[in-house]
Write a protein that holds these residues in place. Structure first.
Motif, short mmCIF file in Angstrom:
data_model
loop_
_atom_site.label_atom_id
_atom_site.label_comp_id
_atom_site.label_asym_id
_atom_site.label_seq_id
_atom_site.Cartn_x
_atom_site.Cartn_y
_atom_site.Cartn_z
N GLU A 180 0.81 -1.23 0.00
CA GLU A 180 0.00 0.00 0.00
C GLU A 180 0.84 1.27 0.00
O GLU A 180 0.34 2.35 -0.31
CB GLU A 180 -0.97 -0.02 1.18
CG GLU A 180 -2.12 -0.98 0.92
CD GLU A 180 -3.14 -1.05 2.04
OE1 GLU A 180 -4.34 -0.90 1.74
OE2 GLU A 180 -2.74 -1.24 3.21
N ARG A 181 2.12 1.15 0.33
CA ARG A 181 3.01 2.30 0.17
C ARG A 181 3.42 2.49 -1.30
O ARG A 181 3.85 3.55 -1.71
CB ARG A 181 4.26 2.15 1.05
CG ARG A 181 3.96 2.31 2.54
CD ARG A 181 5.25 2.50 3.35
NE ARG A 181 6.10 1.31 3.38
CZ ARG A 181 5.96 0.31 4.26
NH1 ARG A 181 5.03 0.36 5.18
NH2 ARG A 181 6.76 -0.73 4.22
N GLN B 111 1.43 4.74 -6.30
CA GLN B 111 1.40 5.77 -5.28
C GLN B 111 2.51 6.77 -5.62
O GLN B 111 3.63 6.34 -5.95
CB GLN B 111 1.70 5.08 -3.96
CG GLN B 111 1.25 5.73 -2.70
CD GLN B 111 -0.24 5.68 -2.47
OE1 GLN B 111 -0.92 6.65 -2.74
NE2 GLN B 111 -0.74 4.55 -1.97
N ASN C 68 6.74 6.74 -4.43
CA ASN C 68 6.88 5.43 -3.77
C ASN C 68 8.31 4.90 -3.78
O ASN C 68 8.58 3.84 -3.22
CB ASN C 68 5.91 4.40 -4.39
CG ASN C 68 6.19 4.17 -5.87
OD1 ASN C 68 7.22 4.60 -6.39
ND2 ASN C 68 5.27 3.49 -6.54
#
Ligand code: TXA
Ligand code: MG
Length: 324
Positions: free
Chosen positions: A70-71, A98, A101
């Protein structure tokens, strides 16, 4: 020549190589991967160099847990559900990245999406210890058959890398299934180690099929997974000088004349066939036969991925195959 170390003895050496921007071949549940730190451009470049891989083909980033994933990428409820159901395991999710990242742009070939997967076993532990994701394509020279044993990795890439971590034969034997999750839909980009029907059952909707653009057709249509011999699919009979890759209990006509014969699964079990596919192709190739004839294999379940790999192995080559 690469050193081959069993999983129980390889962790510290693997970490040291990765910290130093080098690559390491590691076992995963699907096939062996050639891993480098996904945040280190030198490490990622070494992967492409060792494989002789075209730069535009993006790599899968492997993570240790959902928090790390999720990062790196943006999960919606559908992708979260897929991750929770199938990770760790042979499912790769293509998701929007993201911002900031830390993933080196060579990994994604400049795309705004990224392919993520959480492997089982040694790979997962290694990533957790390193604390950073690992970019890892299959550990084979570009266009060749994926390696399912440490020995196959060493035979192909041993002169180019320092370490092969030996976890024995990989249990699944086919690369991960790749899906792209977008706007609540799930698109199958590459059939693989999880049958499409299992994903459909889990999410309760049909998978969309077919690539959206060229780069999203993983493995590409050109010759891929190619042994030295040419490959002839759906063989009903065996011709003079051919090797035979068999499946199930009924043999193709003239099978007695095959110069070599291996059966993917005598009982017709597609899971067993998947785990044998690449090693059997390599062994039949070593028989020196000009052509490997392949008996028909059903397309249901893992048969879809098996047929996909065989279709690519049979695709016309830009290089001429082995001389007769
Ligand atoms: O089981 C596996 O998936 C193995 C093990 C080592 O994890 N890895 C593997 O990686 O098969 P590789 O590099 O041989 O195949 C990854 C595929 C490529 O065909 C690439 O085109 C596709 O994933 N891919 C990577 N990033 C993508 C993206 N952002 N969008 C669409 N396809 C992507
Ligand atoms: Mg590959």
């Amino acid at each position: 020549m690469a050193e081959i170390l069993p999983v129980g003895e390889a962790m510290e050496r693997a970490l040291a190589l990765l910290e130093g921007g080098d690559v390491v071949a590691i076992p995963t549940e699907t096939v062996y991967g050639l891993a480098g730190d996904a945040t280190n451009g030198v490490g990622v470049a070494r992967i492409f160099e060792a494989k002789g891989r075209p730069r535009f083909n993006p790599l899968i980033a492997h993570v240790a847990d959902l928090a790390m994933a999720e990062r790196i990428a943006i999960f919606d409820p559908m992708s979260k559900r897929l991750a929770e159901m199938f990770w760790p395991g042979p499912l790769t999710l293509v998701l929007p990245q993201q911002a900031g990242n830390g993933i080196h742009p060579l990994v994604t070939a400049g795309l705004d999406t990224i392919a993520l997967r959480m492997p089982r076993g040694f790979g997962g532990e290694l990533i957790a210890r390193l604390g950073r994701p690992l970019a890892a394509p299959s550990a084979n020279s570009s266009g060749k058959i994926s390696a399912t044993t440490a020995q196959a990795v060493a035979a192909d890439l041993g002169a180019k890398i320092q370490l092969v971590v030996d976890g024995g034969a990989t249990p699944v034997g086919l690369e991960s299934t790749i899906v792209k999750v977008e706007g609540g839909t799930v698109r199958l980009l590459r059939p693989g180690g999880i049958a499409a029907a299992d994903i459909e059952a889990a999410v309760g909707t049909k998978l969309l099929r077919g690539a959206i653009s060229g780069i999203e057709a993983p493995g590409m249509l050109a010759s891929h997974y190619a042994p030295g011999a040419s490959v002839r699919l759906n063989a009903q009979s065996v011709a003079e000088g051919e090797a035979l890759l068999a499946f199930g209990g009924d043999r193709a006509d003239g099978w007695q004349a095959a110069v070599a014969l291996l059966n993917l699964s005598a009982s017709g079990d597609l899971r067993e066939a998947a785990s044998n596919l690449f090693a059997h192709l390599q062994e039949l190739d070593r028989s020196g036969a000009a052509t490997i004839a392949v008996e028909p294999i059903p397309v249901d379940g893992l048969g879809e991925a098996i047929n996909d790999r065989l279709f690519r192995a049979a695709a016309p080559r830009d290089k001429v195959g082995r001389a007769p």
